[in-house]
Design an enzyme around this catalytic site. Structure first.
Site, mmCIF file in Angstrom:
data_model
loop_
_atom_site.group_PDB
_atom_site.id
_atom_site.type_symbol
_atom_site.label_atom_id
_atom_site.label_comp_id
_atom_site.label_asym_id
_atom_site.label_seq_id
_atom_site.Cartn_x
_atom_site.Cartn_y
_atom_site.Cartn_z
ATOM 1 N N SER C 21 -31.949 82.820 10.513
ATOM 2 C CA SER C 21 -30.801 82.605 11.363
ATOM 3 C C SER C 21 -30.991 81.803 12.429
ATOM 4 O O SER C 21 -32.020 81.581 12.912
ATOM 5 C CB SER C 21 -30.612 84.135 11.946
ATOM 6 O OG SER C 21 -29.245 83.951 12.922
ATOM 7 N N LYS C 45 -26.292 81.407 11.485
ATOM 8 C CA LYS C 45 -26.528 81.475 12.987
ATOM 9 C C LYS C 45 -25.827 82.621 13.503
ATOM 10 O O LYS C 45 -24.779 83.086 13.367
ATOM 11 C CB LYS C 45 -25.920 80.166 13.541
ATOM 12 C CG LYS C 45 -25.989 80.098 15.070
ATOM 13 C CD LYS C 45 -27.385 79.576 15.476
ATOM 14 C CE LYS C 45 -27.354 79.702 17.166
ATOM 15 N NZ LYS C 45 -28.656 79.944 17.610
ATOM 16 N N ASN C 69 -37.812 77.298 21.752
ATOM 17 C CA ASN C 69 -36.374 76.927 21.888
ATOM 18 C C ASN C 69 -35.587 78.056 22.882
ATOM 19 O O ASN C 69 -36.152 79.206 22.849
ATOM 20 C CB ASN C 69 -35.547 76.903 20.450
ATOM 21 C CG ASN C 69 -35.038 78.397 20.037
ATOM 22 O OD1 ASN C 69 -34.084 78.943 20.527
ATOM 23 N ND2 ASN C 69 -35.704 79.099 19.154
ATOM 24 N N ASN C 130 -28.851 91.164 15.206
ATOM 25 C CA ASN C 130 -29.982 90.346 15.908
ATOM 26 C C ASN C 130 -29.836 91.095 17.544
ATOM 27 O O ASN C 130 -29.086 90.871 18.552
ATOM 28 C CB ASN C 130 -29.415 88.986 16.229
ATOM 29 C CG ASN C 130 -30.373 88.145 17.200
ATOM 30 O OD1 ASN C 130 -31.154 88.697 17.833
ATOM 31 N ND2 ASN C 130 -30.050 86.958 17.498
ATOM 32 N N CYS C 133 -30.887 89.995 21.772
ATOM 33 C CA CYS C 133 -30.091 89.323 22.868
ATOM 34 C C CYS C 133 -29.802 90.134 24.107
ATOM 35 O O CYS C 133 -30.111 91.515 24.038
ATOM 36 C CB CYS C 133 -28.705 88.922 22.151
ATOM 37 S SG CYS C 133 -27.862 90.336 21.499
ATOM 38 N N ILE C 196 -39.913 88.842 11.802
ATOM 39 C CA ILE C 196 -39.967 89.087 13.341
ATOM 40 C C ILE C 196 -38.925 87.830 13.926
ATOM 41 O O ILE C 196 -38.746 86.710 13.183
ATOM 42 C CB ILE C 196 -41.277 88.885 13.902
ATOM 43 C CG1 ILE C 196 -41.834 87.640 13.785
ATOM 44 C CG2 ILE C 196 -42.064 90.077 13.809
ATOM 45 C CD1 ILE C 196 -43.142 87.220 14.562
ATOM 46 N N GLY C 255 -43.089 81.463 10.625
ATOM 47 C CA GLY C 255 -44.058 80.473 10.279
ATOM 48 C C GLY C 255 -44.286 80.189 8.786
ATOM 49 O O GLY C 255 -45.242 79.730 8.397
HETATM 50 C C1 LIG Z 1 -33.778 76.748 17.291
HETATM 51 C C2 LIG Z 1 -33.988 78.255 16.674
HETATM 52 C C3 LIG Z 1 -32.741 78.756 16.775
HETATM 53 C C4 LIG Z 1 -32.769 80.382 16.496
HETATM 54 N N1 LIG Z 1 -31.504 80.959 16.384
HETATM 55 C C5 LIG Z 1 -31.756 82.347 16.107
HETATM 56 C C6 LIG Z 1 -30.498 83.115 16.022
HETATM 57 O O1 LIG Z 1 -29.333 82.599 16.462
HETATM 58 N N2 LIG Z 1 -30.595 84.358 15.820
HETATM 59 C C7 LIG Z 1 -31.701 84.964 15.176
HETATM 60 O O2 LIG Z 1 -31.662 86.111 14.927
HETATM 61 N N3 LIG Z 1 -32.675 84.284 15.303
HETATM 62 C C8 LIG Z 1 -32.729 82.934 15.709
HETATM 63 N N4 LIG Z 1 -34.058 82.328 15.701
HETATM 64 C C9 LIG Z 1 -35.266 82.937 15.241
HETATM 65 C C10 LIG Z 1 -35.484 82.586 13.689
HETATM 66 O O3 LIG Z 1 -34.471 83.162 12.872
HETATM 67 C C11 LIG Z 1 -36.999 83.217 13.147
HETATM 68 O O4 LIG Z 1 -36.602 84.612 13.440
HETATM 69 C C12 LIG Z 1 -37.904 82.647 14.030
HETATM 70 O O5 LIG Z 1 -37.588 81.319 14.464
HETATM 71 C C13 LIG Z 1 -39.419 82.986 13.370
HETATM 72 O O6 LIG Z 1 -39.323 82.293 11.884
HETATM 73 P P1 LIG Z 1 -39.740 80.630 11.689
HETATM 74 O O7 LIG Z 1 -41.230 80.502 12.345
HETATM 75 O O8 LIG Z 1 -39.926 80.408 10.344
HETATM 76 O O9 LIG Z 1 -38.943 79.736 12.360
HETATM 77 C C14 LIG Z 1 -33.967 80.892 16.074
HETATM 78 C C15 LIG Z 1 -34.990 79.923 15.914
HETATM 79 C C16 LIG Z 1 -35.032 78.630 16.314
HETATM 80 C C17 LIG Z 1 -36.303 77.914 16.073
#
Ligand SMILES: Cc1cc2nc3c(=O)[nH]c(=O)nc-3n(C[C@H](O)[C@H](O)[C@H](O)COP(=O)(O)O)c2cc1C
Ligand SMILES: Cc1cc2nc3c(=O)[nH]c(=O)nc-3n(C[C@H](O)[C@H](O)[C@H](O)COP(=O)(O)OP(=O)(O)OC[C@H]3O[C@@H](n4cnc5c(N)ncnc54)[C@H](O)[C@@H]3O)c2cc1C
Ligand SMILES: Cc1cc2nc3c(=O)[nH]c(=O)nc-3n(C[C@H](O)[C@H](O)[C@H](O)COP(=O)(O)OP(=O)(O)OC[C@H]3O[C@@H](n4cnc5c(N)ncnc54)[C@H](O)[C@@H]3O)c2cc1C
Ligand SMILES: Cc1cc2nc3c(=O)[nH]c(=O)nc-3n(C[C@H](O)[C@H](O)[C@H](O)COP(=O)(O)O)c2cc1C
Ligand code: FES
Ligand code: FES
Lengths: 292, 319, 319, 292
Positions: C21, C45, C69, C130, C133, C196, C255
Site C-alpha cells: 500500500s 494506496k 516518508n 491500516n 494512522c 509490517i 524490504g
Molecule cells: C512512500 C510510501 C508510502 C506508503 N503509504 C502507505 C499507505 O498509504 N498505507 C500503508 O498501509 N502503508 C504505506 N506504506 C508502507 C508500505 O506499504 C510498507 O508497509 C512499508 O514501506 C514496508 O515495506 P517496504 O520496505 O517494501 O517498502 C508506505 C510506504 C512508503 C515508502
C-alpha cells in the site's frame, strides 16, 4: 599483537586463475609487515556500498621490496564478486596483515632437517607457496598436497613444483591428479616424508581430516581457519571458535586475532556441525542450564 | 578551531566522540590503529560478574547497510576486567565509560561495586548500564522493555557507586513508549541516557531454511538504523523541552559513520556521540568521525560543539 | 514449475506477490511497466473517507538502504476511489486488496461500507486495515500501538463487510509486544495480519539544522528494515505455533527487493509477500520478485510455494 | 500517460562541460518516445548500492535515429557524483521518458509567426536547445537567455547561437555576459521579441521570477520544476506541489506525472519558502484546524 596497517591499495593487476582471480595490489606497509598465514581485510562495493563489513583474504604473497601484496579470490557472493571485478588502477581499502602467521617447524627429523607437508583445498592453497619458499629457505623439506572439487578449482598446481620437493594433486571428480580427497593421499605422504609439521588451509572438514591424519602420523597440524568475520581486527567477537588453551580449558577465542592459524589438536572439532558451532558445555563461561 | 568540549552530567570530556560498547573490545585492538586517548571517552564491552563464553556461531549476518549480531555478552567477567583491562586503558590515558550488565539488579550492583576496587578506578569517567540484557526474573525478557525493571537496575547501580561517578542508562528502541522508560531511569537516579542499543531483527538462511544466527534473533545496527536513533534522541529530547522529563544529557549512538552523521545525532539532542558498527568497516572510524566533525563545525562557523547540541529543536532556536 | 498458489484466509490467489500500500498508487502508473493482473493481488494506496492533500514537502529522505516518508495519506477519498480507481483496476483484471483507514473506528467502517457500493465490488479480494494512522481520540497517536484501539477498528470493519471478504490488519513494528496487538486484532475478527508497516524514523537536514521532513518524523522502509520485518513475522508465527495466538495467515512486507528476500519472509511465516519501496528503485519490482521467486523454488526443487511458508520454523519441520 | 520504457543504457561518451558532465547514452526505446521537457530517472551506485532511489535528469537531446539519449549532470551529492564517474562502456539503468513535455506556442504574433523565449538557469538550460530546434523547425522565432552563478556553471552558451535567433547571457559574478540575473534582462527580451510563450528550467526562485516577468509581458510561462522525487513514475507521492487546476482549485499534484512542466501562473508560489512547501489552506483536502 603484531604490526598492522590501514592503507588504500591500488590494483596493479588482476588475472583469472582457473575459477579464481589473482590480484596484485600496491600496499607497501602491509607488504613490509606480512608473514605467511596472515590475511588482509578489504572493504567492498565502493563509497556508496550497502555492504559494511570487510571481506578477508589470505595473503598469497607479499614483496616488501616492491611493496606488493597478492590475493586469490573466489567470487562467492556480492562482496567477493566486487573484488574480482576490480581492474588495474582501481583502489581497494585494506587492513592488514591480520592474525598470527604459520609457525615454523622446530623438531628436526633423524637427518637433522625439518620436514613439512603443506595441504591446500581449493583457493586455500593460496598462502602455501609463499610459506613453502620461506620454509625451504631455512632448510625445511617441503611437500605440497593440493585438492579441489575439480581441476578449475585447484589453485597453484603450476607454482607448486617450483617451491616444493614433491607435489600431489587430488580432485573429487578426477579431472586432475588422483580422484578423491587430500585426506586419501595424505597418510602416505606423511609416512614417506616423515614430516613433523603439517600446514593446512581449506574447508573446515578438510582441516579436521588433516588434523586426524597428522595425529595418526605423530605430526603437528597447523590449520588456518575461515570463520565468518565482521571486523577482522578483534573488536566484534563474531569470529570466535572453541579452542583448548595451554591450561587445558576451552575458550571461545577470536579466530581473527588468536588465529587464523591454530594447532589442529587444540580445535574443538566436536563443536562444529551442520554449518553451526556450539559452545562446548565445558567451555569457560558456557551457558549453564537455566542460566543465560 | 571550534571548542569540542563535551559536558555531560558533570563530566567534562575533551570531545564528544566515544566508541560504542561491544564494538571496540577493551581498547588494545583499536589502539594499534589510533591513539584511543584522543577520544572523549572509551566505552568498554559490557561486562558481567562471571566470565561468559557468549553464544555459538554464526553470531552475525550482514544486512543492507547494517548487520545483525548475537554475541551473547561474551566477556572475561568483572574480576579480570577490573584487574587487567581497566588498568591497561588507564595506562594509555583513556577516559573510560564502563558498560555493565547483570541478570538481576543485584548483579548489576555487584559488578559496579567490584569495579570500584580496581587499581585503575580513577580512569573511570562513568558507568553505562546496559539494560538490554536478559532479566532472569522475567524469563529472559530484557530489562529495557519494562520501565519498572529498568528503574530497579538503575537504582541499584546508583546506590552502589559514589555520586561523582555519572551513571548512564542505555535504552532499547524496541518499546512502544520510549519516554516512559527514560523517565523511569532518570527517576531512579540515572544522570543521563544512552540512545540507542540495537533493534531486534532476524535473518533467515534461505539455503538451509533456518534462522541464520545461532541465537535466532539478533540486534540490528549500522547506518540502516540511524533514522531510528535520530528519532529516539529527538523524542526524548523533545520530552525534556516539554518538561515531561527532567533535563539530562543524552549520549547518541546508532549508525554514525561520518562527521555529518555525528552532527545529525547532536542536532537531534545528543551531547556526545558513539561510533559502533562503523568501526568494523574502518578501524579508525571513531577518530575519523571526530576529525570530520571538527572540520564541519569549523566550516559552518560554529564556535563550539555545545552550540549544535539539540540545535534542530525549535525550542532551542526560539527558547 | 512450482505451484505458486497462495492461500490465505479462504482467499486463493494465483501467486503470493502483491504491491504494498502506498508504493504502487492505484495501478495505472505501474501498468505501463507490467501487467498488474499478473500479481496475486494489487494493494491500493490507503484511502480514507474524504479527499486528503497529504503533508507539505519535503515528504521523503533517502537513508542508507532505505528511505523515510511522511506522505500524510494523500488520496482522493473513498467516493472517487470506489467510482473511478477500483473500476479501472477491475477493468484490467486485478484482484484488489483495498487498504483503508480512518480517524475513528466509525470512519473505518464508513469507508468499508462505501466501498461495497462500488460498481467494481467484485474486484475486491479483501480489505487491509491500516491501523498505523492517527487516532483522533488519542491526540494523534496511531491506533496500532494500542491493542484495544486496534481491536475496535478491526471489529468495526469486520462488522461492516460480508464475511466472505477477508480482513487483514496491518500492524506497526513500533510496539513493545507485537503478539499482544496481533492477538487483539485476530480476537476482534481479523482474518489475517499484514506485517509490517514502516518503523518510525527521522532525518535531520544538517545544512539547515532542522528536521528534514515537513512532518518531522516519518516511516522508515526498504531493505534496511527487512531484518525487522523478518523478526516480526517470525515472532507472530512462533506465537501461533505455540498456540499463544490462533493460526491465521500473515502477509509479509518490508524490504523485499528480490526473490531471495521474498523466500526469506515466506520462510519466516508469510503466506504472501508485498513489495513496497523496491518499486521506486525498479518499477517492475513486484513482477521481477515474482519471477525470481518462481525460479528459486524450481531451482531448489520445491513443488509448491506453500511448502516454503514458515519452513524455517522447527515446529514446521518437526511438527 | 505517454509511452515509457525501462532499459539498461550503455554510456557512449562522458565529457566535461564546464562544471557539469555531458553523457551520451544508448537507450533506443527511450530515445524513440522522448520529447523536449521530459526526463529520465537513473539508479545510482551499482548492484550493491545503499542508495535505492532513482535520480532524475532532463533529457538534453534524444536521437531516435541512432538511439541515443543525452543528459547533463551536476555532481550534487553521492548519487549524481556516481553518474558523473560513469565512463564509456559502463551501464546505467534508466526509466523514461517521464513527465509531460513542453507544449508548443499556439498564439502567433502580428506577423503570423509564433515567438518564444527560452530561459535556463545553470544546468537547467540542458533541455532547451533541443526544444529550440523543435520550435524553430515549426517556424517559431526563438530567443535564449542563459544565466548562472559563474561562467563555469553556464551550460550550452556555444550551442545556443546555433539554435536561437538571439542569445543573452547573465552571471551573478559577471564572469560571463551581463552581471546579474536572468530576470534582470528578461523583461527587455520579452518586450523586444513580443514572445507569446516563455519556457524556463532552473532553480525555483528563477522560475517564479520568470513567471512574474511573463505575466507582466502578457506571455505564458511554462516552467519545468525540480522537486525531490523518490520514484519518478507517479507511485510514491513524494514529488507533489500545489498547482491550480482548470476548475480553479488547488491540488497537491505529482510533479513527475503532471509536470515537470507546469504553466507558471498555475503554480502556488506562495506555498514555497525556506526550502519547504506548505499545503495551502484552500487546497483540496488540506488539513483542517484540529484535524489531521
Ligand atoms: C512512500 C510510501 C508510502 C506508503 N503509504 C502507505 C499507505 O498509504 N498505507 C500503508 O498501509 N502503508 C504505506 N506504506 C508502507 C508500505 O506499504 C510498507 O508497509 C512499508 O514501506 C514496508 O515495506 P517496504 O520496505 O517494501 O517498502 C508506505 C510506504 C512508503 C515508502
Ligand atoms: C582468514 C580468512 C581468509 C580467507 N581467505 C580467502 C581467500 O584467500 N580467498 C577467498 O576467495 N576467500 C577467502 N576467505 C573467504 C572470504 O572472506 C569470503 O568468501 C567472503 O568474505 C565472502 O564475501 P561475499 O560478499 O562474497 O559473501 P557474503 O556471504 O555476502 O558475505 C556476507 C558476510 O559474511 C562474511 N563471510 C561470509 N563467508 C565468509 C567466509 N567464508 N569467511 C569469512 N567471512 C565470511 C563476509 O565477510 C560478510 O561479512 C577467507 C576468509 C577468512 C576468514
Ligand atoms: C525533473 C528533474 C530534472 C532534473 N534534471 C537534472 C539535470 O538535467 N541535471 C542535473 O544535474 N540534475 C537534474 N535534476 C536534479 C537531480 O535529480 C538531483 O540533483 C539529484 O537527484 C541529486 O542526487 P544526489 O544523489 O546527488 O543528491 P542527494 O541529496 O544525496 O539525493 C538524495 C535524494 O533526494 C533526491 N533529490 C535531491 N535533490 C533533488 C533534486 N534537486 N531533484 C530531484 N530529486 C532530488 C534524490 O533523487 C535522492 O532520492 C533534476 C531533477 C528533476 C526532478
Ligand atoms: C557486534 C556488536 C556487539 C555489541 N555489544 C554490545 C554490548 O556488549 N553492550 C551494549 O550496550 N551494546 C552493544 N552493542 C550495541 C552498540 O553499542 C550500539 O548501541 C549499536 O550497535 C548501535 O550503534 P551502531 O549502529 O553505531 O553500531 C553491540 C553492537 C554490535 C554490532
Ligand atoms: S572478526 Fe571481529 S573479532 Fe574477529
Ligand atoms: S516521484 Fe514518485 S510520485 Fe512523483
Amino acid at each position: 599483537m603484531s604490526k598492522v596497517a590501514h592503507e588504500v591499495a591500488r590494483v596493479l593487476s588482476s588475472e583469472p586463475a582457473g575459477a579464481y582471480r589473482h590480484l596484485v595490489l600496491a600496499a607497501p606497509t602491509i607488504a613490509a609487515y606480512a608473514a605467511p598465514g596472515q590475511f588482509v581485510a578489504a572493504t567492498v562495493g565502493g563509497p556508496t556500498s550497502g555492504m559494511l563489513l570487510r571481506r578477508s583474504f589470505s595473503i598469497h604473497a607479499a614483496d616488501p621490496a616492491v611493496g606488493t601484496v597478492e590475493i586469490v579470490v573466489a567470487a562467492h557472493a556480492a562482496g567477493t564478486t566486487w573484488i574480482t571485478q576490480r581492474r588495474p588502477g582501481d583502489e581497494v581499502d585494506l587492513v592488514g596483515p591480520l592474525g598470527r602467521p604459520f609457525p615454523v617447524p622446530v623438531r628436526p627429523g633423524p637427518d637433522g632437517r625439518t620436514s613439512a607437508v603443506l595441504v591446500g583445498g581449493g583457493y586455500g592453497s593460496a598462502p602455501l607457496f609463499w610459506l613453502a619458499r620461506v620454509l625451504r629457505a631455512q632448510g625445511t623439506h617441503v611437500e605440497i598436497v593440493l585438492g579441489a572439487a575439480s581441476a578449475d578449482r585447484l589453485f597453484g598446481v603450476d607454482l607448486a613444483s617450483a617451491v616444493a620437493d614433491a607435489v600431489a594433486v587430488t580432485t573429487d571428480d578426477g579431472s586432475a591428479g588422483t580422484r578423491g580427497w587430500v585426506s586419501d593421499v595424505l597418510p602416505e605422504v606423511l609416512t614417506r616424508s616423515g614430516a613433523s609439521d603439517v600446514y593446512a588451509c581449506g574447508p573446515m572438514a578438510m582441516l579436521k581430516a588433516v588434523t586426524d591424519a597428522a595425529a595418526a602420523a605423530g605430526a603437528i597440524a597447523h590449520v588456518a581457519v575461515e570463520e565468518a568475520m565482521a571486523c577482522g581486527v578483534g573488536v566484534c567477537m563474531t569470529c570466535v571458535m572453541p579452542v583448548v588453551g595451554a591450561d587445558g580449558r576451552t575458550r571461545m577465542v577470536r579466530s581473527c586475532l588468536d588465529g587464523p592459524v591454530f594447532e589442529g589438536s587444540r580445535v574443538r572439532w566436536d563443536a562444529f556441525g551442520d554449518g553451526l558451532c556450539r559452545v562446548p558445555d565445558d567451555a569457560v563461561g558456557a551457558p549453564q542450564v537455566g542460566g543465560h | 578551531m571550534a571548542d569540542l568540549t563535551a559536558s555531560l552530567a558533570g563530566l567534562t570530556l575533551p570531545n564528544p566522540l566515544m566508541t560504542a560498547s561491544g564494538c571496540a573490545a577493551n581498547g588494545k585492538e583499536l589502539h594499534r590503529f589510533f591513539d584511543i586517548s584522543r577520544l572523549g571517552a572509551f566505552v568498554t564491552k559490557t561486562v558481567m560478574a562471571a566470565p561468559r563464553s557468549g553464544r555459538g556461531t554464526p553470531r552475525m549476518a550482514e544486512t543492507p547497510s547494517g548487520m545483525l549480531n548475537s554475541i551473547g555478552l561474551q566477556g572475561p567477567g568483572i574480576d579480570a576486567f577490573a584487574d587487567e583491562d581497566l588498568p591497561w586503558l588507564a595506562s594509555v590515558g583513556a577516559r573510560v565509560l564502563v558498560s555493565i550488565a547483570g541478570g538481576t539488579p543485584a548483579e548489576f550492583a555487584q559488578v559496579a561495586t567490584r569495579l570500584l576496587a580496581s587499581p585503575a578506578v580513577t580512569a573511570i569517567a562513568g558507568l553505562e548500564v546496559n539494560i538490554s540484557c536478559p532479566n532472569v526474573a522475567s524469563r529472559g525478557q530484557v530489562f529495557a522493555i519494562d520501565p519498572h525493571a529498568s528503574a530497579q537496575v538503575v537504582a541499584a547501580v546508583r546506590e552502589a557507586v559514589p555520586i561523582h561517578l555519572p551513571v548512564f542508562a542505555k535504552l532499547s528502541p524496541d518499546v512502544t513508549d520510549l519516554v516512559t522508560v527514560a523517565a523511569a531511569c532518570l527517576g531512579a537516579g540515572a544522570d543521563g541516557l544512552t540512545l540507542i542499543n540495537t533493534t531486534l531483527g532476524m535473518v533467515i538462511d534461505t539455503d538451509r531454511m533456518r534462522p541464520h544466527l545461532g541465537g535466532i534473533t539478533g540486534g540490528l545496527s549500522g547506518p540502516a538504523i540511524r533514522p531510528i536513533a535520530v528519532r529516539a534522541i529527538w523524542q526524548v529530547r523533545s520530552a525534556m523541552f516539554a518538561e515531561r522529563l527532567p533535563t539530562a544529557p543524552i549520549i547518541g549512538v546508532g549508525g554514525v559513520a561520518s562527521g555529518r552523521d555525528a552532527l545529525e545525532l547532536a542536532a537531534a539532542g545528543a551531547s556526545a556521540i558513539q561510533v559502533g558498527t562503523a568501526t568494523f568497516h574502518d578501524p579508525q572510524a571513531p577518530a575519523h568521525v571526530l576529525d570530520e566533525l571538527a572540520l564541519l563545525l569549523d566550516a559552518r562557523g560554529y564556535a563550539a560543539f555545545a552550540d549544535v547540541v539539540a540545535a534542530a529543536h525549535p525550542e532551542r532556536k526560539h527558547p
